[in-house]
Design a protein around this motif. Structure first.
Motif, PDB file in Angstrom:
ATOM      1  N   ALA A  34      26.014  75.318  26.868  1.00 29.99           N
ATOM      2  CA  ALA A  34      25.935  76.095  25.628  1.00 29.99           C
ATOM      3  C   ALA A  34      26.511  77.478  25.884  1.00 29.99           C
ATOM      4  CB  ALA A  34      24.490  76.204  25.154  1.00 29.99           C
ATOM      5  N   ARG A  35      27.373  77.921  24.962  1.00 31.51           N
ATOM      6  CA  ARG A  35      28.078  79.188  25.149  1.00 31.51           C
ATOM      7  C   ARG A  35      27.853  80.128  23.957  1.00 31.51           C
ATOM      8  NH1 ARG A  35      31.889  75.397  27.200  1.00 31.51           N
ATOM      9  NH2 ARG A  35      32.337  75.781  29.403  1.00 31.51           N
ATOM     10  N   MET A  36      27.952  81.423  24.249  1.00 27.65           N
ATOM     11  CA  MET A  36      27.963  82.451  23.217  1.00 27.65           C
ATOM     12  C   MET A  36      29.358  83.049  23.168  1.00 27.65           C
ATOM     13  SD  MET A  36      26.182  84.039  20.901  1.00 27.65           S
ATOM     14  CE  MET A  36      24.427  83.931  21.265  1.00 27.65           C
ATOM     15  N   PRO A  37      29.970  83.151  21.984  1.00 30.21           N
ATOM     16  CA  PRO A  37      31.307  83.763  21.903  1.00 30.21           C
ATOM     17  C   PRO A  37      31.312  85.171  22.499  1.00 30.21           C
ATOM     18  CG  PRO A  37      30.742  82.705  19.821  1.00 30.21           C
ATOM     19  CD  PRO A  37      29.496  82.693  20.667  1.00 30.21           C
ATOM     20  N   VAL A  38      32.482  85.558  23.038  1.00 26.89           N
ATOM     21  CA  VAL A  38      32.620  86.926  23.553  1.00 26.89           C
ATOM     22  C   VAL A  38      33.243  87.848  22.518  1.00 26.89           C
ATOM     23  CG1 VAL A  38      32.848  86.056  25.902  1.00 26.89           C
ATOM     24  CG2 VAL A  38      34.918  86.572  24.583  1.00 26.89           C
ATOM     25  N   TRP A  39      33.727  87.294  21.398  1.00 27.49           N
ATOM     26  CA  TRP A  39      34.332  88.114  20.345  1.00 27.49           C
ATOM     27  C   TRP A  39      34.104  87.423  19.014  1.00 27.49           C
ATOM     28  CZ3 TRP A  39      38.999  86.898  17.438  1.00 27.49           C
ATOM     29  CH2 TRP A  39      39.533  85.630  17.724  1.00 27.49           C
ATOM     30  N   THR A  40      34.350  88.157  17.933  1.00 23.67           N
ATOM     31  CA  THR A  40      34.221  87.572  16.604  1.00 23.67           C
ATOM     32  C   THR A  40      35.566  87.637  15.900  1.00 23.67           C
ATOM     33  OG1 THR A  40      32.952  87.608  14.537  1.00 23.67           O
ATOM     34  CG2 THR A  40      33.497  89.745  15.489  1.00 23.67           C
ATOM     35  N   PRO A  41      36.030  86.556  15.286  1.00 21.16           N
ATOM     36  CA  PRO A  41      37.325  86.569  14.605  1.00 21.16           C
ATOM     37  C   PRO A  41      37.436  87.708  13.597  1.00 21.16           C
ATOM     38  CG  PRO A  41      36.537  84.323  14.822  1.00 21.16           C
ATOM     39  CD  PRO A  41      35.423  85.216  15.294  1.00 21.16           C
ATOM     40  N   GLY A  42      38.612  88.336  13.588  1.00 19.92           N
ATOM     41  CA  GLY A  42      38.863  89.460  12.703  1.00 19.92           C
ATOM     42  C   GLY A  42      38.682  90.804  13.375  1.00 19.92           C
ATOM     43  N   SER A  43      38.046  90.806  14.554  1.00 25.84           N
ATOM     44  CA  SER A  43      37.832  92.039  15.305  1.00 25.84           C
ATOM     45  C   SER A  43      38.247  91.768  16.746  1.00 25.84           C
ATOM     46  CB  SER A  43      36.368  92.470  15.227  1.00 25.84           C
ATOM     47  OG  SER A  43      36.173  93.681  15.914  1.00 25.84           O
ATOM     48  N   TYR A  44      39.396  92.285  17.121  1.00 26.98           N
ATOM     49  CA  TYR A  44      40.059  91.843  18.341  1.00 26.98           C
ATOM     50  C   TYR A  44      39.654  92.697  19.538  1.00 26.98           C
ATOM     51  CZ  TYR A  44      42.427  89.525  14.584  1.00 26.98           C
ATOM     52  OH  TYR A  44      42.680  88.791  13.460  1.00 26.98           O
ATOM     53  N   LEU A  45      38.394  92.473  19.955  1.00 31.99           N
ATOM     54  CA  LEU A  45      37.828  93.141  21.116  1.00 31.99           C
ATOM     55  C   LEU A  45      36.764  92.226  21.722  1.00 31.99           C
ATOM     56  CD1 LEU A  45      37.463  95.739  22.865  1.00 31.99           C
ATOM     57  CD2 LEU A  45      35.659  96.398  21.276  1.00 31.99           C
ATOM     58  N   VAL A  46      36.785  92.085  23.038  1.00 33.11           N
ATOM     59  CA  VAL A  46      35.745  91.326  23.725  1.00 33.11           C
ATOM     60  C   VAL A  46      34.463  92.156  23.695  1.00 33.11           C
ATOM     61  CG1 VAL A  46      35.007  90.405  25.941  1.00 33.11           C
ATOM     62  CG2 VAL A  46      37.357  90.046  25.171  1.00 33.11           C
ATOM     63  N   LEU A 278      46.325  81.682  17.137  1.00 35.64           N
ATOM     64  CA  LEU A 278      44.880  81.793  16.970  1.00 35.64           C
ATOM     65  C   LEU A 278      44.257  80.497  16.469  1.00 35.64           C
ATOM     66  CD1 LEU A 278      45.626  84.787  17.289  1.00 35.64           C
ATOM     67  CD2 LEU A 278      43.944  85.326  15.519  1.00 35.64           C
ATOM     68  N   VAL A 279      45.035  79.408  16.457  1.00 31.09           N
ATOM     69  CA  VAL A 279      44.542  78.118  15.957  1.00 31.09           C
ATOM     70  C   VAL A 279      44.525  77.114  17.111  1.00 31.09           C
ATOM     71  CG1 VAL A 279      44.922  76.255  14.304  1.00 31.09           C
ATOM     72  CG2 VAL A 279      45.536  78.604  13.693  1.00 31.09           C
ATOM     73  N   PRO A 280      43.338  76.597  17.508  1.00 32.23           N
ATOM     74  CA  PRO A 280      42.017  77.062  17.077  1.00 32.23           C
ATOM     75  C   PRO A 280      41.602  78.314  17.860  1.00 32.23           C
ATOM     76  CG  PRO A 280      41.754  75.308  18.662  1.00 32.23           C
ATOM     77  CD  PRO A 280      43.244  75.473  18.449  1.00 32.23           C
ATOM     78  N   PHE A 281      40.561  78.993  17.392  1.00 29.31           N
ATOM     79  CA  PHE A 281      40.051  80.145  18.122  1.00 29.31           C
ATOM     80  C   PHE A 281      39.525  79.716  19.492  1.00 29.31           C
ATOM     81  CE2 PHE A 281      39.043  81.630  13.666  1.00 29.31           C
ATOM     82  CZ  PHE A 281      40.026  82.595  13.636  1.00 29.31           C
ATOM     83  N   ASP A 282      39.777  80.547  20.486  1.00 29.90           N
ATOM     84  CA  ASP A 282      39.136  80.403  21.785  1.00 29.90           C
ATOM     85  C   ASP A 282      38.096  81.511  21.875  1.00 29.90           C
ATOM     86  OD1 ASP A 282      38.329  80.323  24.402  1.00 29.90           O
ATOM     87  OD2 ASP A 282      40.344  80.185  25.256  1.00 29.90           O
ATOM     88  N   TYR A 283      36.833  81.135  21.788  1.00 29.95           N
ATOM     89  CA  TYR A 283      35.760  82.135  21.756  1.00 29.95           C
ATOM     90  C   TYR A 283      35.409  82.679  23.140  1.00 29.95           C
ATOM     91  CZ  TYR A 283      34.937  80.483  16.981  1.00 29.95           C
ATOM     92  OH  TYR A 283      35.082  80.148  15.655  1.00 29.95           O
ATOM     93  N   THR A 284      36.047  82.139  24.180  1.00 32.94           N
ATOM     94  CA  THR A 284      35.681  82.543  25.536  1.00 32.94           C
ATOM     95  C   THR A 284      36.522  83.694  26.069  1.00 32.94           C
ATOM     96  OG1 THR A 284      37.208  81.012  26.668  1.00 32.94           O
ATOM     97  CG2 THR A 284      35.037  80.152  26.021  1.00 32.94           C
ATOM     98  N   GLN A 285      37.610  84.032  25.388  1.00 35.11           N
ATOM     99  CA  GLN A 285      38.501  85.063  25.908  1.00 35.11           C
ATOM    100  C   GLN A 285      39.380  85.602  24.791  1.00 35.11           C
ATOM    101  OE1 GLN A 285      41.120  83.233  28.768  1.00 35.11           O
ATOM    102  NE2 GLN A 285      41.850  81.685  27.332  1.00 35.11           N
TER     103      GLN A 285
END
Length: 591
Positions: A34-46, A278-285
């Protein structure tokens, strides 16, 4: 066996700022990560959302505890043996921005990327969320609901659907048959009827531009605070953060409308028509694209234009705001250092992490992207004799890529050249891939020209002609610093007298030529002196008192305003009206 992922969210003690989450993942794999994203789409910062996750535990379907092992900063591993797993954890939420989550005794704002763990195996499964709200609180979300749960077809949609919980009464209106809600937190708006009416007009103009709306309902979440401004777009909603005191002024209300128009415009540009990388989003980096100038910059161009088209901003006022944008660009030395494509690529380490050298080393893809989009619109209008414009480029991209499959890195340039009926490579090469000054001569197509003058005060935003008598202005002394607070140097501009003399960011200004002066007085008094004069600037630097002699330079002409050309042709007058939807006699200085 159900493949649905089910979350239960509760807020038993809001004053602790903790969100309690229980998530049940279906069985199948021997090991569950189980993972937690390191960023949220629309805001380009880890943003490292996992830093706020605590008290993680896991149980099997029969309630047997399972061992949870932390694998890295964002991953928790459970040896499930193929059976379903229920994870329980808490999230600390005490950061009131549109990109994070915030819970207190008055409400809960839950931004999905900072709250919901996911697994790669179930990312495409249906996700259900049940919220156990405190007594007297309601839950608001743009997702469909069924049997007391919000239903997302996949994890990406869940993350793109923020949840607000609180004792709110929504404001409502309808556009193109689609219901819209506005939920306000942080004190009520003084004129809710005006808020609904103005937002409705903004939405109607955009619906007409794109030929309808791409969602079944829409939710504005408006957070009124003592400070701060921002917005984050979502598939069928947006979160807006805005200073409540600003709503009492005409400019502040206008600014709220441009913010709302900007985020609503993202329904099409960014949320559906998006960069292919950005398709699909990679939430890990980090997810890289050179197209942020187009997706955010073009949206920034349209936010003011939409307010203008809605009849909520006059044409002269629109041109003043555009002139203010040009002034900000011309006042940023970083435009001579960083290309617009590079600004997009390194947004992850530059745009959201400004420091004292940022004005010298970087340019905002929002800022320069807005200016380039305005020039591109006029270039296309000039090439097609006002038969087409940037509207047509957007509609072309929407028709081809509105399914979310993505636009390749050259796709926007190709679409613009196709609509213009001519190769715009030279325009894009200069605007995107070099640090040459932009060519403002295309404003002549609509009977305008960019004029330059010096700033007349520290608060001078540009956008308007010089005050008082015209003619040769006396040269004014220039130091070349920006300030924060009343006395601290924020930045020392590249090539400025202050830089040459050795003034530093974080210097605290004490005096000028032996007389007490804060930073604002320092700037204004230097402007009263002549270029070439030497002044003695006294500062505290790391608690040590220093005196720095500075030879003043000439204050640059970086304030820009858009003035009408002499003897405009009928074609220019017609082009102006086609562009701004206003007659020529409303142009600045028109007679």
């Amino acid at each position: 066996m159900s493949h649905t992922v089910r979350y239960r969210v509760s807020l038993p003690r809001p004053h602790t700022h903790l969100v309690e989450v229980e998530v049940s993942f279906p069985g199948g794999a021997a090991t569950l990560d189980a993972r937690m994203p390191v960023w949220t789409p629309g805001s380009y910062l880890v943003r490292e959302f996992a830093r706020h996750v605590q008290d993680v535990s896991a149980v099997a379907p029969d309630g047997t505890p399972l061992l949870v092992r932390r694998m890295d900063k964002q991953t928790w591993r459970v040896h499930a043996g193929g059976q379903a797993v229920t994870l329980r954890y808490r999230v600390y939420a005490n950061e009131l921005t549109v990109r994070t989550s915030h819970v207190d005794g008055t409400h809960a704002y839950l931004n999905g990327a900072s709250v919901f763990l996911y697994t790669d195996a179930t990312r495409d499964a249906e996700h259900h969320v049940t919220v156990e709200a405190p007594a007297g609180w309601s839950t608001f979300c743009a997702l469909d609901s069924r049997d007391g749960a919000f239903i997302a077809p996949d994890y990406d949609t869940l993350v793109d659907s923020p949840i607000e919980v609180g004792p709110h009464t929504p404001l409502t209106f309808t556009v193109a048959g689609v219901p819209h809600d506005i939920v306000v937190w942080g004190d009520s708006v003084a004129d809710p009827e005006r808020l609904c009416a103005d937002f409705q007009r903004l939405c109607e103009v955009q619906a007409r531009l794109f030929g309808g709306l791409p969602m079944r309902r829409y939710l504005f979440l408006l957070y009124l605070t003592d400070k701060g401004r921002g917005g984050l777009e979502h598939q069928a909603s947006t979160a807006l953060l805005f200073p409540r005191a600003a709503l009492a002024t005409n400019r502040g209300w206008e600014d709220l409308l441009t913010l709302a128009a900007h985020e609503y415009f993202h329904l099409w540009v960014v949320k559906r028509v998006k960069p292919r990388t950005l398709v699909p989003f990679d939430y890990t980096q980090e997810n890289y694209t050179s197209l942020l100038w187009a997706f955010e910059g073009t949206t920034a161009y349209y936010d003011n234009l939409i307010v203008r088209r809605s009849g909520l901003m006059s044409a002269p006022r629109y041109l003043t705001r555009l002139g203010e944008t040009l002034t900000t660009l011309q006042s940023t030395p970083g435009r001579r250092t960083q290309t617009l494509l590079d600004a997009s690529m390194v947004s992850w380490v530059k745009h959201y992490r400004p420091d004292e050298n940022s004005p010298n080393s970087a340019i905002s893809y929002y800022l320069k992207g807005e200016v380039v989009s305005a020039l591109l619109d006029l270039e296309i209008r000039r090439a097609t004799r006002d038969d087409r414009g940037l509207d047509d480029v957007l509609r072309l991209l929407w028709s081809r890529h509105g399914d979310g499959t993505g636009v390749d890195e050259e796709g926007v340039e190709a679409a613009a050249s196709e609509v213009a009926g001519t190769d715009l490579k030279a325009f894009f090469d200069r605007a995107l891939r070099t640090t040459e000054e932009l060519d403002y001569s295309v404003f002549s197509h609509v009977g305008l020209e960019a004029s330059f003058r010096t700033r007349e005060s520290p608060g001078d935003r540009g956008g308007t002609p010089p005050k008082g008598r015209t003619g040769e202005a006396k040269p004014r002394g220039w130091l070349g610093i920006t300030l924060k607070g009343s006395a601290t140097v924020a930045s020392v501009l590249d090539g400025s007298p202050a830089q040459e003399a050795g003034l530093y960011a974080e210097d605290d200004v004490v005096a000028l030529d032996g007389w007490k002066a804060d930073g604002n007085a320092l700037v204004s008094r230097c402007e009263d002196r002549k270029p070439g004069d030497t002044v003695r600037v006294t500062v505290f630097r790391r608690d040590k008192l220093l005196e720095v002699p500075v030879v003043l330079g000439t204050k640059p002409s970086e304030a820009v305003w858009l003035a009408r050309v002499d003897k405009p042709t009928e074609a220019q007058k017609a082009a102006y009206q086609s562009w701004l939807g206003a007659p020529w006699d409303e142009a600045p200085g028109a007679t």
